[in-house]
Enzyme design. Structure first.
Site, mmCIF file in Angstrom:
data_model
loop_
_atom_site.group_PDB
_atom_site.id
_atom_site.type_symbol
_atom_site.label_atom_id
_atom_site.label_comp_id
_atom_site.label_asym_id
_atom_site.label_seq_id
_atom_site.Cartn_x
_atom_site.Cartn_y
_atom_site.Cartn_z
ATOM 1 N N HIS A 71 54.389 21.396 36.033
ATOM 2 C CA HIS A 71 55.546 22.284 35.959
ATOM 3 C C HIS A 71 56.407 22.227 37.215
ATOM 4 C CE1 HIS A 71 53.960 23.985 32.246
ATOM 5 N NE2 HIS A 71 52.793 24.082 32.854
ATOM 6 N N LYS A 75 48.933 24.685 41.453
ATOM 7 C CA LYS A 75 49.370 25.960 42.012
ATOM 8 C C LYS A 75 48.945 27.109 41.113
ATOM 9 C CE LYS A 75 53.381 24.469 44.719
ATOM 10 N NZ LYS A 75 54.837 24.615 44.927
ATOM 11 N N ARG A 78 55.105 11.276 45.287
ATOM 12 C CA ARG A 78 55.171 12.170 44.113
ATOM 13 C C ARG A 78 56.568 12.135 43.501
ATOM 14 N NH1 ARG A 78 53.255 16.984 41.651
ATOM 15 N NH2 ARG A 78 54.784 18.666 41.492
ATOM 16 N N TYR A 88 60.149 24.947 30.121
ATOM 17 C CA TYR A 88 58.872 24.267 30.079
ATOM 18 C C TYR A 88 58.147 24.563 28.764
ATOM 19 C CZ TYR A 88 59.651 23.782 35.078
ATOM 20 O OH TYR A 88 60.183 23.477 36.305
ATOM 21 N N ARG A 134 50.316 16.624 44.061
ATOM 22 C CA ARG A 134 50.706 17.248 45.318
ATOM 23 C C ARG A 134 49.642 16.922 46.369
ATOM 24 N NH1 ARG A 134 51.363 21.365 41.373
ATOM 25 N NH2 ARG A 134 53.550 21.980 41.054
ATOM 26 N N HIS A 149 54.734 13.595 49.434
ATOM 27 C CA HIS A 149 55.749 14.088 48.515
ATOM 28 C C HIS A 149 56.724 12.989 48.109
ATOM 29 C CE1 HIS A 149 57.906 17.160 46.362
ATOM 30 N NE2 HIS A 149 59.028 16.778 46.911
#
Length: 323
Positions: free
Chosen positions: A288, A193, A265, A297, A169, A262
């Protein structure tokens, strides 16, 4: 004097006090009247008609209407949303309906007509968010084929290689420190995150670009600056600067689509999935990322991730063949 219904008073409130657009007011009233017709419907046919037709029927009194709204419970509203969903309403329409209900009950609460908002806490089905189009492998190769030994060119090439190599990210890449790159292990330590740390493999070509940048970085970075990627002033490179430099290189390399973090990504994820078919591994590599709302997951061994990565990523394979 004729009694003014709750819906009429709410419409006046939205128009006069909230000063919402006529379009928004019309949509809110449409949804509330549709909900009202469903709640008054007594047969399956009536319910189907209420959902599929324009809600402009008034075959019940103002008093009945107001009493209906005052007596609604959270469970009744849940049943309403479930029925509308089964009747084929889209997640977008259901979200609008729920928004109208929440706003309406909040108005009634502020007017001391009710003691609590029965719609509070309810949620509509999530709307599918279209993923951005990825850049194909040939276009990626062309984007990354930039020459020059200027420190900023070397830096930008390393940034773009790392984005595509490891699917980071923007915030993750911008937050990297020089000690997070392990050239000997060909991996990078990322703080994702929620403060969750993960290790991500880095392809051979990206590692070569990073090694060159680490040499140039010594010429730019201030002595006390831990950031891996720094500006010409020697400070940590900002999110906006990274985005601007990538957009510039997309234009310089004449790509047909805008280039931003992005998109690289997403291209990483798409190409990995196409090559490996291992969705769970790709999700783990991305930290994730929610590429499929139905995927459960799981924690995967890092060696398995590295094996999937080395066998599937286009530039990892290209680097191995080159070596």
């Amino acid at each position: 004097m004729a009694q003014i219904s709750f819906l009429a008073r709410f419409e006046r409130y939205l128009t006069s006090e909230r000063q919402l657009s006529p379009y928004t007011v019309r949509n809110y009233l449409f949804e509330l009247r549709r909900a009202e017709q469903y709640l008054f419907a007594s047969t399956a046919d009536d319910v189907a008609h209420a959902v599929q037709s324009k809600p402009d029927r008034t075959d019940y009194s103002t008093q009945q209407s107001d009493e209906l709204w005052l007596g609604l419970t959270r469970e009744m509203l849940q049943a309403l949303l479930a029925k509308l969903h089964r009747q084929g309403l889209s997640p977008r329409s259901l979200s609008l309906c729920l928004s109208a209900l929440k706003q309406f009950f909040e108005y009634l609460l502020n007017e001391d007509c009710i003691t609590h908002n029965p719609a509070k806490g309810l949620s509509a089905p999530k709307q599918a968010k279209p993923l951005p189009k990825n850049i194909d492998v040939d276009a990626i190769s062309h984007l990354l084929a930039i020459d020059g030994d200027d420190p900023l060119v070397v830096r930008d090439r390393a940034i773009m290689e790392l984005f595509y190599s490891s699917g980071l990210r923007l915030g993750e890449l911008a937050g990297l420190n020089s000690g997070d790159i392990h050239l000997d292990l060909q991996e990078v330590k990322v703080l994702g995150k929620g403060g969750k740390e993960r290790r991500v493999p880095v392809g051979k070509l990206a590692m070569e670009a990073l090694a060159l940048w680490c040499e140039q970085r010594l010429l730019l970075a201030q002595a006390d600056e831990p950031a891996l990627f720094v500006s010409h002033q020697g400070k940590r490179l900002s999110h906006r600067s990274i985005q601007a430099r990538m957009a510039k290189w997309g234009q310089n390399q004449a790509l047909s689509v805008p280039v931003h973090p992005h998109k690289l990504r997403h291209s990483f994820a798409t190409h990995m999935l196409e090559s490996s078919g291992d969705l769970r591994a790709v999700q783990e590599l991305l930290g994730h990322a929610n590429l499929s709302t139905t995927q459960i997951y799981t924690s995967l061994d890092f060696q398995h991730l590295a094996k999937v990565y080395d066998g599937a990523h286009p530039r990892a394979k290209k680097g191995r063949e080159k070596g």
